[in-house]
Write a protein that holds these residues in place. Structure first.
Motif, PDB file in Angstrom:
ATOM      1  N   ASN A   8      30.943  47.901  59.156  1.00  7.30           N
ATOM      2  CA  ASN A   8      29.702  47.393  58.569  1.00  7.30           C
ATOM      3  C   ASN A   8      28.615  48.451  58.651  1.00  7.30           C
ATOM      4  OD1 ASN A   8      27.730  46.802  60.783  1.00  7.30           O
ATOM      5  ND2 ASN A   8      29.342  45.404  61.475  1.00  7.30           N
ATOM      6  N   GLU A  14      34.711  54.992  46.750  1.00  2.76           N
ATOM      7  CA  GLU A  14      35.527  54.013  46.034  1.00  2.76           C
ATOM      8  C   GLU A  14      36.626  54.644  45.177  1.00  2.76           C
ATOM      9  OE1 GLU A  14      35.097  49.607  44.477  1.00  2.76           O
ATOM     10  OE2 GLU A  14      33.390  50.883  43.978  1.00  2.76           O
ATOM     11  N   TYR A  69      43.634  47.849  48.416  1.00  5.74           N
ATOM     12  CA  TYR A  69      42.174  47.854  48.333  1.00  5.74           C
ATOM     13  C   TYR A  69      41.694  46.558  47.692  1.00  5.74           C
ATOM     14  CZ  TYR A  69      37.426  49.182  47.068  1.00  5.74           C
ATOM     15  OH  TYR A  69      36.049  49.213  46.925  1.00  5.74           O
ATOM     16  N   TYR A  70      40.700  45.934  48.314  1.00  7.20           N
ATOM     17  CA  TYR A  70      40.088  44.706  47.825  1.00  7.20           C
ATOM     18  C   TYR A  70      38.662  45.025  47.375  1.00  7.20           C
ATOM     19  CZ  TYR A  70      44.068  42.694  50.235  1.00  7.20           C
ATOM     20  OH  TYR A  70      45.345  42.399  50.646  1.00  7.20           O
ATOM     21  N   GLU A  88      36.326  43.507  45.755  1.00  5.38           N
ATOM     22  CA  GLU A  88      35.261  42.512  45.940  1.00  5.38           C
ATOM     23  C   GLU A  88      34.692  42.547  47.359  1.00  5.38           C
ATOM     24  OE1 GLU A  88      39.193  40.875  46.925  1.00  5.38           O
ATOM     25  OE2 GLU A  88      38.442  41.846  45.112  1.00  5.38           O
ATOM     26  N   GLU A  89      35.498  42.927  48.323  1.00  9.14           N
ATOM     27  CA  GLU A  89      35.065  43.051  49.721  1.00  9.14           C
ATOM     28  C   GLU A  89      34.695  44.485  50.096  1.00  9.14           C
ATOM     29  OE1 GLU A  89      37.685  41.106  52.697  1.00  9.14           O
ATOM     30  OE2 GLU A  89      38.922  40.616  50.949  1.00  9.14           O
ATOM     31  N   LYS A  90      35.099  45.448  49.253  1.00  4.34           N
ATOM     32  CA  LYS A  90      34.952  46.879  49.554  1.00  4.34           C
ATOM     33  C   LYS A  90      35.694  47.221  50.846  1.00  4.34           C
ATOM     34  CE  LYS A  90      31.840  48.003  46.315  1.00  4.34           C
ATOM     35  NZ  LYS A  90      32.398  48.234  45.025  1.00  4.34           N
ATOM     36  N   ILE A  91      36.871  46.606  51.001  1.00  3.86           N
ATOM     37  CA  ILE A  91      37.703  46.784  52.192  1.00  3.86           C
ATOM     38  C   ILE A  91      39.100  47.208  51.755  1.00  3.86           C
ATOM     39  CG2 ILE A  91      38.905  45.551  54.076  1.00  3.86           C
ATOM     40  CD1 ILE A  91      36.084  45.998  54.857  1.00  3.86           C
ATOM     41  N   ARG A  98      42.987  47.557  53.357  1.00  3.38           N
ATOM     42  CA  ARG A  98      43.831  47.184  54.495  1.00  3.38           C
ATOM     43  C   ARG A  98      45.087  48.043  54.475  1.00  3.38           C
ATOM     44  NH1 ARG A  98      41.506  42.242  53.042  1.00  3.38           N
ATOM     45  NH2 ARG A  98      40.069  41.569  54.663  1.00  3.38           N
ATOM     46  N   GLU A 101      41.790  48.250  59.020  1.00  4.12           N
ATOM     47  CA  GLU A 101      40.885  48.127  57.879  1.00  4.12           C
ATOM     48  C   GLU A 101      39.976  49.333  57.764  1.00  4.12           C
ATOM     49  OE1 GLU A 101      40.411  43.353  57.305  1.00  4.12           O
ATOM     50  OE2 GLU A 101      38.892  44.353  58.512  1.00  4.12           O
ATOM     51  N   LYS A 150      36.333  50.522  55.412  1.00 10.47           N
ATOM     52  CA  LYS A 150      35.230  50.045  54.575  1.00 10.47           C
ATOM     53  C   LYS A 150      34.841  51.118  53.576  1.00 10.47           C
ATOM     54  CE  LYS A 150      31.646  47.412  53.505  1.00 10.47           C
ATOM     55  NZ  LYS A 150      31.797  46.198  52.761  1.00 10.47           N
TER      56      LYS A 150
END
Length: 152
Positions: free
Chosen positions: A20, A48, A75-76, A78-81, A83, A104, A106
Motif C-alpha cells: 500500500n 503497469e 495480474y488483476y 482492477e486491484e493493481k495487484i 499474485r 503479492e 502492487k
C-alpha cells in the motif's frame, strides 16, 4: 539512527512487494532519514506495462534431480495487484514434498511514486525507462528512479 549513507540502492523491483502507498511512503521516509545531506537513492520498480506484459498468465519453472518448481503470475488490473503462485517440490528422504506459496506485488503509477518521494523530502527526482533509456530489450514497464536528499 543518524543519517549514515551517501547512497542507497534497491534493485529487482523489490519495492513492489510493499502493498500500500502509505507503507511505501514510510519506506521512502526511512531511506531519506538514513541518507546524509545530498545523498542519492536509486531504485527500480515495475509499472503497469510490466504487469500486463508476458508476466500476466505466464508459467515458468525448473526441474532438477532433487527439486522442481513452477511459478504462475496473474495480474488483476482492477486491484493493481499481481499474485505470484509458487509450487515447489523437494525430494526429502526418498519422498517428494510439495509446498505452495503466493506472493503479492502492487502496481504503482509514476505519479504515485513521485508524490510519495516528494512528500518525504526527496528532490531532483528523475525517472528512466529500461527499454527506452537504457536499451534493455524485452523489459517493458521497468522504471528506474534516481532522487536526492536535499542539502540542508
Amino acid at each position: 539512527m543518524p543519517p549514515t549513507f551517501h547512497g542507497i540502492v534497491s534493485i529487482s523491483g523489490s519495492l513492489t512487494h510493499i502493498l500500500n502507498l502509505q507503507e511505501l511512503k514510510s519506506a521512502f521516509g526511512n531511506v531519506y532519514a538514513s541518507l546524509l545531506d545530498n545523498g542519492v537513492f536509486v531504485f527500480n520498480i515495475y509499472l503497469e506495462a510490466a504487469f500486463q506484459s508476458s508476466w500476466n498468465g505466464s508459467i515458468t519453472g525448473d526441474v532438477k534431480d532433487e527439486d522442481a518448481w513452477a511459478l504462475k503470475t496473474i495480474y488483476y488490473p482492477e486491484e493493481k495487484i499481481s499474485r505470484l503462485h509458487f509450487t515447489i517440490f523437494q525430494l526429502l528422504e526418498g519422498s517428494w514434498q510439495r509446498t505452495d506459496n503466493t506472493v503479492e506485488e502492487k502496481c504503482y503509477s509514476v505519479a504515485e511514486i513521485r508524490s510519495a518521494l516528494e512528500d518525504v523530502g526527496f528532490t531532483e527526482i528523475s525517472v528512466y525507462d529500461a527499454e527506452r533509456d537504457f536499451g534493455v530489450e524485452r523489459d517493458p514497464g521497468n522504471a528506474y528512479f534516481i532522487c536526492r536528499k536535499a542539502h540542508i
